[in-house]
Design an enzyme around this catalytic site. Structure first.
Site, PDB file in Angstrom:
ATOM      1  N   TYR A  48      -4.963   9.541   1.733  1.00 29.10           N
ATOM      2  CA  TYR A  48      -4.712   8.135   2.071  1.00 29.10           C
ATOM      3  C   TYR A  48      -6.029   7.419   2.373  1.00 29.10           C
ATOM      4  O   TYR A  48      -6.330   6.359   1.810  1.00 29.10           O
ATOM      5  CB  TYR A  48      -3.776   8.061   3.292  1.00 29.10           C
ATOM      6  CG  TYR A  48      -3.642   6.678   3.893  1.00 29.10           C
ATOM      7  CD1 TYR A  48      -2.859   5.700   3.292  1.00 29.10           C
ATOM      8  CD2 TYR A  48      -4.311   6.339   5.078  1.00 29.10           C
ATOM      9  CE1 TYR A  48      -2.746   4.422   3.844  1.00 29.10           C
ATOM     10  CE2 TYR A  48      -4.201   5.076   5.632  1.00 29.10           C
ATOM     11  CZ  TYR A  48      -3.419   4.123   5.017  1.00 29.10           C
ATOM     12  OH  TYR A  48      -3.312   2.870   5.571  1.00 29.10           O
ATOM     13  N   TYR A 107      -5.952  -5.383   2.981  1.00 30.16           N
ATOM     14  CA  TYR A 107      -5.961  -4.605   4.234  1.00 30.16           C
ATOM     15  C   TYR A 107      -6.378  -3.168   3.982  1.00 30.16           C
ATOM     16  O   TYR A 107      -5.932  -2.533   3.012  1.00 30.16           O
ATOM     17  CB  TYR A 107      -4.580  -4.671   4.903  1.00 30.16           C
ATOM     18  CG  TYR A 107      -4.320  -6.079   5.360  1.00 30.16           C
ATOM     19  CD1 TYR A 107      -4.790  -6.519   6.590  1.00 30.16           C
ATOM     20  CD2 TYR A 107      -3.714  -7.003   4.503  1.00 30.16           C
ATOM     21  CE1 TYR A 107      -4.636  -7.851   6.974  1.00 30.16           C
ATOM     22  CE2 TYR A 107      -3.556  -8.324   4.876  1.00 30.16           C
ATOM     23  CZ  TYR A 107      -4.021  -8.736   6.117  1.00 30.16           C
ATOM     24  OH  TYR A 107      -3.891 -10.038   6.489  1.00 30.16           O
ATOM     25  N   LYS A 161      -7.913   4.469   0.263  1.00 35.71           N
ATOM     26  CA  LYS A 161      -8.112   3.134   0.858  1.00 35.71           C
ATOM     27  C   LYS A 161      -9.572   2.708   0.716  1.00 35.71           C
ATOM     28  O   LYS A 161      -9.866   1.560   0.396  1.00 35.71           O
ATOM     29  CB  LYS A 161      -7.694   3.120   2.339  1.00 35.71           C
ATOM     30  CG  LYS A 161      -6.219   3.242   2.607  1.00 35.71           C
ATOM     31  CD  LYS A 161      -5.356   2.135   2.025  1.00 35.71           C
ATOM     32  CE  LYS A 161      -5.433   0.833   2.745  1.00 35.71           C
ATOM     33  NZ  LYS A 161      -4.444  -0.159   2.184  1.00 35.71           N
ATOM     34  N   ALA A 185       0.857  -1.200   0.000  1.00 36.68           N
ATOM     35  CA  ALA A 185       0.000   0.000   0.000  1.00 36.68           C
ATOM     36  C   ALA A 185       0.884   1.238   0.000  1.00 36.68           C
ATOM     37  O   ALA A 185       2.069   1.167   0.354  1.00 36.68           O
ATOM     38  CB  ALA A 185      -0.893   0.013   1.236  1.00 36.68           C
TER      39      ALA A 185
HETATM   40  N1  LIG Z   1       0.805   1.250   9.287  1.00 31.78           N
HETATM   41  C1  LIG Z   1      -0.376   1.497   9.837  1.00 31.78           C
HETATM   42  O1  LIG Z   1      -0.470   2.119  10.912  1.00 31.78           O
HETATM   43  C2  LIG Z   1      -1.635   0.995   9.186  1.00 31.78           C
HETATM   44  C3  LIG Z   1      -2.851   1.313   9.767  1.00 31.78           C
HETATM   45  C4  LIG Z   1      -4.018   0.865   9.177  1.00 31.78           C
HETATM   46  C5  LIG Z   1      -3.955   0.110   8.026  1.00 31.78           C
HETATM   47  N2  LIG Z   1      -2.755  -0.177   7.453  1.00 31.78           N
HETATM   48  C6  LIG Z   1      -2.753  -0.966   6.228  1.00 31.78           C
HETATM   49  O2  LIG Z   1      -2.137  -2.220   6.511  1.00 31.78           O
HETATM   50  C7  LIG Z   1      -1.428  -2.683   5.356  1.00 31.78           C
HETATM   51  C8  LIG Z   1       0.005  -3.014   5.728  1.00 31.78           C
HETATM   52  O3  LIG Z   1       0.635  -1.842   6.236  1.00 31.78           O
HETATM   53  P1  LIG Z   1       2.184  -1.819   6.643  1.00 31.78           P
HETATM   54  O4  LIG Z   1       2.342  -0.779   7.709  1.00 31.78           O
HETATM   55  O5  LIG Z   1       2.643  -3.221   6.903  1.00 31.78           O
HETATM   56  O6  LIG Z   1       2.834  -1.290   5.295  1.00 31.78           O
HETATM   57  P2  LIG Z   1       4.336  -0.714   5.097  1.00 31.78           P
HETATM   58  O7  LIG Z   1       5.249  -1.347   6.092  1.00 31.78           O
HETATM   59  O8  LIG Z   1       4.269   0.770   5.039  1.00 31.78           O
HETATM   60  O9  LIG Z   1       4.734  -1.278   3.685  1.00 31.78           O
HETATM   61  C9  LIG Z   1       4.115  -0.877   2.503  1.00 31.78           C
HETATM   62  C10 LIG Z   1       4.475  -1.892   1.453  1.00 31.78           C
HETATM   63  O10 LIG Z   1       3.883  -1.512   0.216  1.00 31.78           O
HETATM   64  C11 LIG Z   1       4.890  -1.640  -0.775  1.00 31.78           C
HETATM   65  N3  LIG Z   1       4.648  -0.735  -1.886  1.00 31.78           N
HETATM   66  C12 LIG Z   1       4.555   0.611  -1.863  1.00 31.78           C
HETATM   67  N4  LIG Z   1       4.394   1.085  -3.107  1.00 31.78           N
HETATM   68  C13 LIG Z   1       4.387   0.005  -3.931  1.00 31.78           C
HETATM   69  C14 LIG Z   1       4.253  -0.174  -5.334  1.00 31.78           C
HETATM   70  N5  LIG Z   1       4.133   0.872  -6.161  1.00 31.78           N
HETATM   71  N6  LIG Z   1       4.270  -1.426  -5.835  1.00 31.78           N
HETATM   72  C15 LIG Z   1       4.432  -2.496  -5.015  1.00 31.78           C
HETATM   73  N7  LIG Z   1       4.565  -2.399  -3.684  1.00 31.78           N
HETATM   74  C16 LIG Z   1       4.535  -1.162  -3.154  1.00 31.78           C
HETATM   75  C17 LIG Z   1       6.180  -1.287  -0.062  1.00 31.78           C
HETATM   76  O11 LIG Z   1       7.289  -1.697  -0.821  1.00 31.78           O
HETATM   77  P3  LIG Z   1       8.719  -0.963  -0.672  1.00 31.78           P
HETATM   78  O12 LIG Z   1       9.336  -1.508   0.588  1.00 31.78           O
HETATM   79  O13 LIG Z   1       9.442  -1.327  -1.896  1.00 31.78           O
HETATM   80  O14 LIG Z   1       8.435   0.510  -0.561  1.00 31.78           O
HETATM   81  C18 LIG Z   1       5.980  -2.055   1.233  1.00 31.78           C
HETATM   82  O15 LIG Z   1       6.257  -3.426   1.067  1.00 31.78           O
HETATM   83  C19 LIG Z   1      -1.603  -1.596   4.305  1.00 31.78           C
HETATM   84  O16 LIG Z   1      -2.699  -1.909   3.487  1.00 31.78           O
HETATM   85  C20 LIG Z   1      -1.937  -0.357   5.111  1.00 31.78           C
HETATM   86  O17 LIG Z   1      -2.684   0.586   4.362  1.00 31.78           O
HETATM   87  C21 LIG Z   1      -1.606   0.240   8.015  1.00 31.78           C
END
Ligand SMILES: NC(=O)c1ccc[n+]([C@@H]2O[C@H](COP(=O)([O-])OP(=O)(O)OC[C@H]3O[C@@H](n4cnc5c(N)ncnc54)[C@H](OP(=O)(O)O)[C@@H]3O)[C@@H](O)[C@H]2O)c1
Length: 296
Positions: A132, A106, A136, A67
């Protein structure tokens, strides 16, 4: 080896993707599952041609953890954010529909952003107020329009032992030996990514045990149980880490950010717990175990 379940994970380098790797290795019921993890280099969600590579890969379940998650930066990169969080879902959902595969995707507590001020359930109104959050929610809608076999999992305040997140930032700031100001007027549910990954595997196994019962498809909140503020979250981190840090509670107004945050986004996860007979640990216990992992 006879693999009964072929899992494909997008977002190999995400907090959640990294936790899936560990959870799949440790989990007793996934021994005969196969799992493939793809990074942005292998499949780039901004490029349709790249996404189409998914057509060549056989899988039964696709887990999309990738994401655009830089909430503030998104206000200046609206198109990029929309391509990754929303438009890519059209291609991903179509490919899953073609494969008759389960799609696990997610989403975020930010999609609600309503004024209810009580734990939020899946049917509550969604009025997202940042790029964002809007993207989503649009991603959820595009997915649902094209594919019916899905779990959309809305989570919140995700942290883990990997990468940068609130817990890691607090531990880094503690090194400076200065008071730390933390927002105390936003309520939410911190979620340990390892618990979310393990919980998702449990959901899959339950679904398979129920012969892929269609009534289980749908949207679910999933966070560690209980709630706190960012200030309360920080206090609990330092308590478990055994660090004496001076914490100063401040209001959101004192920390202006480009993207609006919901003042209250506590998730009620009882639907997922009941539907999948799943016990979700509380948020304090998540912090304790995450710190154990960091220290081990
Ligand atoms: N973090 C939070 O607090 C939170 C809260 C609510 C919901 N969520 C949701 O939970 C899920 C997981 O979140 P997370 O915190 O584990 O995510 P994260 O650690 O921020 O990682 C995002 C991932 O998306 C990949 N990505 C970004 N741009 C891309 C592209 N153009 N093509 C392919 N891959 C791409 C990144 O790859 P690179 O490493 O190469 O950049 C990374 O693997 C997401 O759907 C997020 O929206 C997160």
């Amino acid at each position: 080896m006879d693999h009964t379940v072929r899992v494909l994970v997008l977002g190999k380098t995400s907090q959640l993707g990294l936790e899936f790797k560990s959870a799949l290795e440790a989990c007793p019921f996934t021994k005969n599952w196969s799992a493939e993890f793809l990074s942005r280099r292998e499949v780039n969600l901004t490029k349709v041609d790249s996404l189409r590579k998914l057509r060549e890969i056989p899988f039964d379940i696709l887990i999309n953890t990738a994401a655009y998650t830089e909430v503030d930066k998104a206000e200046k990169q609206q198109q990029r954010c929309a391509r990754i969080n929303a438009l890519a879902l059209e291609e991903i959902a179509s490919i899953c529909a073609r494969n008759n595969a389960l799609l696990i995707h997610y989403s975020s507590d930010y999609v609600y952003h309503n004024e209810l001020r009580r734990p939020l359930i899946e049917q509550d109104p969604t009025t997202p107020k940042s790029t964002y959050a809007i993207t989503k929610l649009l991603g959820e809608k595009l997915l649902k329009a094209l594919h019916k076999k899905y779990f959309i999992i809305r989570t919140s305040w995700l942290y883990s032992a990997h990468k940068q997140n609130f817990l890691k930032t607090m531990l880094q700031l503690a090194q400076n030996d200065k008071p730390i100001k933390v927002v105390n007027d936003q309520q939410g549910s911190p979620t340990y990514a390892a618990d979310l990954a393990e919980g998702t595997l449990h959901m899959i196994q339950y679904y398979l045990d129920k012969n892929k019962d269609e009534s289980l498809h749908g949207t679910y909140n999933f966070s560690n149980t209980g709630s706190t503020t960012w200030y309360g979250f920080a206090k609990e981190i330092f308590k478990h880490a055994g660090l004496a840090v001076e914490l100063v509670p401040v209001s959101t107004d004192e920390f202006p950010r480009p993207a609006k945050r919901p003042p209250y986004s506590v998730l009620d996860s009882s639907r997922v717990s009941k539907s999948f007979q799943l016990d979700i640990p509380n948020w304090q216990d998540g912090i304790r175990r995450c710190l154990e992992t960091i220290n081990s």
